[in-house]
Scaffold this motif. Structure first.
Motif, PDB file in Angstrom:
ATOM      1  N   VAL A 126       0.820  -1.210   0.000  1.00 27.18           N
ATOM      2  CA  VAL A 126       0.000   0.000   0.000  1.00 27.18           C
ATOM      3  C   VAL A 126       0.855   1.262   0.000  1.00 27.18           C
ATOM      4  CG1 VAL A 126      -0.257   0.076   2.529  1.00 27.18           C
ATOM      5  CG2 VAL A 126      -2.076   0.988   1.044  1.00 27.18           C
ATOM      6  N   LEU A 127       2.038   1.227   0.604  1.00 25.71           N
ATOM      7  CA  LEU A 127       2.917   2.400   0.593  1.00 25.71           C
ATOM      8  C   LEU A 127       4.124   2.186  -0.316  1.00 25.71           C
ATOM      9  CD1 LEU A 127       2.779   3.356   4.380  1.00 25.71           C
ATOM     10  CD2 LEU A 127       1.527   4.373   2.459  1.00 25.71           C
ATOM     11  N   GLY A 128       3.984   1.231  -1.223  1.00 27.07           N
ATOM     12  CA  GLY A 128       5.070   0.936  -2.158  1.00 27.07           C
ATOM     13  C   GLY A 128       4.582   1.013  -3.592  1.00 27.07           C
ATOM     14  N   MET A 129       5.194   0.208  -4.439  1.00 29.92           N
ATOM     15  CA  MET A 129       4.920   0.272  -5.859  1.00 29.92           C
ATOM     16  C   MET A 129       3.447   0.061  -6.199  1.00 29.92           C
ATOM     17  SD  MET A 129       4.530  -1.772  -8.736  1.00 29.92           S
ATOM     18  CE  MET A 129       5.346  -3.371  -8.534  1.00 29.92           C
ATOM     19  N   PRO A 130       2.770  -0.960  -5.629  1.00 30.54           N
ATOM     20  CA  PRO A 130       1.356  -1.134  -5.999  1.00 30.54           C
ATOM     21  C   PRO A 130       0.494   0.058  -5.579  1.00 30.54           C
ATOM     22  CG  PRO A 130       2.234  -3.150  -5.029  1.00 30.54           C
ATOM     23  CD  PRO A 130       3.256  -2.082  -4.801  1.00 30.54           C
ATOM     24  N   ALA A 134      -1.563   2.766  -8.119  1.00 24.67           N
ATOM     25  CA  ALA A 134      -2.966   3.170  -8.006  1.00 24.67           C
ATOM     26  C   ALA A 134      -3.094   4.686  -7.897  1.00 24.67           C
ATOM     27  CB  ALA A 134      -3.600   2.499  -6.781  1.00 24.67           C
ATOM     28  N   TYR A 135      -2.295   5.253  -7.027  1.00 22.28           N
ATOM     29  CA  TYR A 135      -2.364   6.692  -6.741  1.00 22.28           C
ATOM     30  C   TYR A 135      -2.033   7.523  -7.985  1.00 22.28           C
ATOM     31  CZ  TYR A 135      -0.886  11.060  -4.308  1.00 22.28           C
ATOM     32  OH  TYR A 135      -0.710  12.355  -3.893  1.00 22.28           O
ATOM     33  N   SER A 136      -0.909   7.231  -8.610  1.00 22.30           N
ATOM     34  CA  SER A 136      -0.469   8.070  -9.730  1.00 22.30           C
ATOM     35  C   SER A 136      -1.348   7.851 -10.952  1.00 22.30           C
ATOM     36  CB  SER A 136       0.998   7.782 -10.068  1.00 22.30           C
ATOM     37  OG  SER A 136       1.187   6.428 -10.417  1.00 22.30           O
ATOM     38  N   GLY A 137      -1.695   6.612 -11.231  1.00 22.42           N
ATOM     39  CA  GLY A 137      -2.518   6.348 -12.417  1.00 22.42           C
ATOM     40  C   GLY A 137      -3.922   6.889 -12.272  1.00 22.42           C
ATOM     41  N   ARG A 282       6.788   4.218 -12.697  1.00 23.89           N
ATOM     42  CA  ARG A 282       8.074   4.922 -12.553  1.00 23.89           C
ATOM     43  C   ARG A 282       8.078   6.260 -13.280  1.00 23.89           C
ATOM     44  NH1 ARG A 282      11.482   1.103 -16.781  1.00 23.89           N
ATOM     45  NH2 ARG A 282      10.337   1.888 -18.568  1.00 23.89           N
ATOM     46  N   GLU A 283       7.202   6.409 -14.298  1.00 18.82           N
ATOM     47  CA  GLU A 283       7.087   7.681 -15.007  1.00 18.82           C
ATOM     48  C   GLU A 283       6.770   8.831 -14.052  1.00 18.82           C
ATOM     49  OE1 GLU A 283       3.785   9.650 -18.071  1.00 18.82           O
ATOM     50  OE2 GLU A 283       3.874   7.488 -17.886  1.00 18.82           O
ATOM     51  N   PHE A 284       6.024   8.517 -12.984  1.00 20.57           N
ATOM     52  CA  PHE A 284       5.528   9.572 -12.106  1.00 20.57           C
ATOM     53  C   PHE A 284       6.319   9.684 -10.791  1.00 20.57           C
ATOM     54  CE2 PHE A 284       1.737   7.952 -14.485  1.00 20.57           C
ATOM     55  CZ  PHE A 284       1.556   9.070 -15.280  1.00 20.57           C
ATOM     56  N   VAL A 285       7.315   8.804 -10.600  1.00 19.87           N
ATOM     57  CA  VAL A 285       7.982   8.726  -9.298  1.00 19.87           C
ATOM     58  C   VAL A 285       8.611  10.054  -8.893  1.00 19.87           C
ATOM     59  CG1 VAL A 285       9.964   7.732  -8.091  1.00 19.87           C
ATOM     60  CG2 VAL A 285       8.336   6.223  -9.222  1.00 19.87           C
ATOM     61  N   ALA A 286       9.419  10.625  -9.778  1.00 20.45           N
ATOM     62  CA  ALA A 286      10.171  11.828  -9.399  1.00 20.45           C
ATOM     63  C   ALA A 286       9.224  12.936  -8.958  1.00 20.45           C
ATOM     64  CB  ALA A 286      11.031  12.298 -10.577  1.00 20.45           C
ATOM     65  N   GLU A 287       8.111  13.067  -9.687  1.00 17.51           N
ATOM     66  CA  GLU A 287       7.218  14.185  -9.417  1.00 17.51           C
ATOM     67  C   GLU A 287       6.270  13.916  -8.240  1.00 17.51           C
ATOM     68  OE1 GLU A 287       4.203  16.837 -12.130  1.00 17.51           O
ATOM     69  OE2 GLU A 287       5.684  15.574 -13.144  1.00 17.51           O
ATOM     70  N   PRO A 290       6.851  11.853  -3.281  1.00 16.87           N
ATOM     71  CA  PRO A 290       6.722  12.499  -1.951  1.00 16.87           C
ATOM     72  C   PRO A 290       5.268  12.787  -1.568  1.00 16.87           C
ATOM     73  CG  PRO A 290       8.494  13.489  -3.247  1.00 16.87           C
ATOM     74  CD  PRO A 290       7.757  12.580  -4.174  1.00 16.87           C
ATOM     75  N   SER A 291       4.469  13.290  -2.504  1.00 14.25           N
ATOM     76  CA  SER A 291       3.070  13.577  -2.155  1.00 14.25           C
ATOM     77  C   SER A 291       2.309  12.274  -1.911  1.00 14.25           C
ATOM     78  CB  SER A 291       2.392  14.418  -3.235  1.00 14.25           C
ATOM     79  OG  SER A 291       2.299  13.704  -4.440  1.00 14.25           O
ATOM     80  N   PHE A 292       2.679  11.222  -2.621  1.00 11.69           N
ATOM     81  CA  PHE A 292       2.073   9.915  -2.381  1.00 11.69           C
ATOM     82  C   PHE A 292       2.342   9.445  -0.957  1.00 11.69           C
ATOM     83  CE2 PHE A 292       3.373   5.383  -2.200  1.00 11.69           C
ATOM     84  CZ  PHE A 292       2.116   4.804  -2.217  1.00 11.69           C
ATOM     85  N   LEU A 293       3.597   9.487  -0.544  1.00 15.23           N
ATOM     86  CA  LEU A 293       3.927   9.009   0.805  1.00 15.23           C
ATOM     87  C   LEU A 293       3.190   9.826   1.856  1.00 15.23           C
ATOM     88  CD1 LEU A 293       7.733   8.089   0.818  1.00 15.23           C
ATOM     89  CD2 LEU A 293       5.753   6.562   0.900  1.00 15.23           C
ATOM     90  N   ARG A 294       3.064  11.132   1.617  1.00 20.16           N
ATOM     91  CA  ARG A 294       2.369  11.992   2.570  1.00 20.16           C
ATOM     92  C   ARG A 294       0.870  11.652   2.586  1.00 20.16           C
ATOM     93  NH1 ARG A 294       2.806  16.949   0.031  1.00 20.16           N
ATOM     94  NH2 ARG A 294       0.763  16.428  -0.797  1.00 20.16           N
ATOM     95  N   ASP A 295       0.228  11.658   1.377  1.00 22.26           N
ATOM     96  CA  ASP A 295      -1.223  11.418   1.302  1.00 22.26           C
ATOM     97  C   ASP A 295      -1.578  10.006   1.757  1.00 22.26           C
ATOM     98  OD1 ASP A 295      -1.536  13.943   0.289  1.00 22.26           O
ATOM     99  OD2 ASP A 295      -1.890  13.295  -1.785  1.00 22.26           O
TER     100      ASP A 295
END
Lengths: 338, 338
Positions: A126-130, A134-137, A282-287, A290-295
């Motif tokens: 849930v706080l990793g790649m899967p 979900a979050y970025s897509g 991975r396309e969205f990782v850099a951008e 951080p907001s993913f980990l926070r949210d």
């Protein structure tokens, strides 16, 4: 560590269609010693994910295939057991990409130190790649708006369950599709989907239409196959389809005979101004990481996002668990504890 | 005007597959009189466009079908011959959507007064809906960057020729595809494409691959069919495909048998992070039409964008000209002069 034996699972041969236990081989070797600037990692948890099926093939893809005879790749949670790297100390827990093996060396690139307050396995789910998939897509491509209908298949899996829960946090209705009554119950009771549908039901397409009286605004595609056929006629004008996976066709091989479904899909794309957008997280990782980990960290902590893990013991059981994953045999994020 | 006879072309019956002259009927009626707040328009030019094939069918689409017995729809340049509308005076030249007929009433909604300094037919082509389709679809969805490769089929048509020229203005390479040597010569010599390819060549797919040594970044889809099959393997990671038309499949009917091409397309979308996005230009009108008129008007004036018109005389010849359009028989924007 020198008295320990390393164990690893290698790709024995490339599967044709459904992978077979004989496509994998368990090998032993001695544990390597870290050079200057390296750490020795002892893997504690290995993540098993559908994308690994793609790495077993040599078809053109977004990533290099695993070579025959090489260690299967995969995300891992590992402990630093020996360090000659200035940034890591013995005992550190890190996220690494060490693959299906007990011990691995790393020069520190791609390692991420894990917050010891969180359960370590969440870094694989849930706080990793899967979870990030979900979050970025969903948020970047799907962009659900309040009141819209979001449909996701393989909804009890680590990506799908996060998609549905994030959709609801954003004010959308979440319709989840899974295989079997137990998974559907999980969708409703554990993950809070508005509707859960079993794709094995003979009248599944009719059930889906009934569950989406205002059509579908976002379809998070990670399955393909018959679910897509049922979704297509329900997609609204300007619907968005993040294409994240096609697990139903990963094991297919050769030419697909029968009706050519492409013209109808292209006509739907044109006449309803649909967006189909493939993506790899991975396309969205850099951008966005951080907001993913926070949210997502906040949502997990508050209980707004729940997760489920399916933990299998022993590296030697990884091949069987992975084959089951491709057939939907597990419940929740599949993790091997070493 | 009361002594004049109105003439109109109505949809006699819905075509199955390729339209036939008998699917249309020329009818006569008396010229209507404008009520309070209305104008009487005399059509001078009628635009013929591929989208009209869709309106002849009752398949689910983005617009209502033309009813059997009703006047065929279409964009027109018309003269105000009688006005009871405060904003329009006799003699004004307007863009209207009067359809395939000599006279029409309008309450002013949807009319646009034309700049008398410009050739009136440009309002139906390069400075009208086809030009705007190219501009909005290419720049909003295709987003070509300098040095990228843009491929467009039906490239000698009013949309395709504008796509190629705008792509070059934005610094991209433009590869145009058309049917036959004459159209290909036109692409190179009149429209300035970097490469022109004849899709009828037996080795067309190999020629396309050779013409795109760095792959394809933008494919502006307005054809479908075999051209798409040749484009798909060449699409780069993150390539964008504005889906604007599918002229090769407009006349198709019934189920398409043979190989199911959908799994390969979905796999390409996933593994190469492709974007397929259908669109109808009206989606972008409110936001972009003013900038379009400014940019494209400037490019036409400076000669950076050229256009070509194929003018047919007489309303009675519209059906035959339209049938030819669907088969690629014309060169340039097809317009009927009444």
């Amino acid at each position: 560590m020198s008295q320990s034996i390393n164990q690893r699972v290698v790709l024995a041969k490339r599967p044709v269609g459904r992978p077979d236990p004989n496509d994998f081989r368990l090998e032993q070797s001695s544990v390597p010693s870290p050079g200057e600037g390296e750490v020795l990692l002892k893997v504690e948890y290995l993540s098993l994910d559908p994308y690994m099926r793609g790495r077993m093939s040599d078809a053109k893809s977004y990533a290099e295939p695993v070579a025959v005879g090489a260690t299967m790749v995969g995300g891992t949670v590992a402990r630093v057991v020996e360090s000659r790297h200035p940034d890591y100390a013995e005992g550190d827990l890190v996220l690494s990409y060490s693959g299906w093996q007990r011990y691995a060396l790393s020069d520190g690139s791609g390692l991420r130190r894990l917050d010891p307050k969180l359960p370590p396995t969440t870094a694989l789910g849930v706080l990793g790649m899967p979870g990030f998939t979900a979050y970025s897509g969903l948020l970047t491509i799907g962009r659900p708006r309040p009141g819209e209908t979001v449909v996701v298949a393989a909804a009890s899996g680590p990506v799908g369950s996060a998609v549905g829960q994030i959709a609801r946090i954003k004010g959308a209705r979440a319709v989840g599709i899974a295989g079997g009554a137990e998974k559907c119950r999980l969708l409703r009771e554990h993950f809070g989907f508005d509707v859960a549908l079993d794709h094995r039901a003979p009248d599944f397409a009719a059930q889906l239409a009934q569950a989406c009286p205002d059509g579908i605004d976002v379809y998070f595609e990670n399955v393909g196959g018959k679910v897509w056929d049922a979704v297509l006629p329900l997609l609204n004008e300007f619907a968005r389809v993040p294409v994240c996976g096609l697990i139903a066709q990963y094991n297919a091989h050769g030419r697909a005979e029968g009706e050519d479904r492409l013209p109808a899909v292209m006509y739907a794309v044109l006449s309803r101004s649909l967006t189909l957008r493939g993506f790899i997280q991975r396309e969205f990782v850099a951008e966005q990481f951080p907001s993913f980990l926070r949210d997502m960290g906040g949502w997990v902590e508050s209980g707004e996002v729940r997760y489920l893990e399916d933990v299998v013991d022993g590296l030697e059981n990884a091949p069987g668990a992975f084959i089951g994953l491709l057939e939907g045999a597990n419940l929740g994020k599949l993790i091997v504890r070493l």
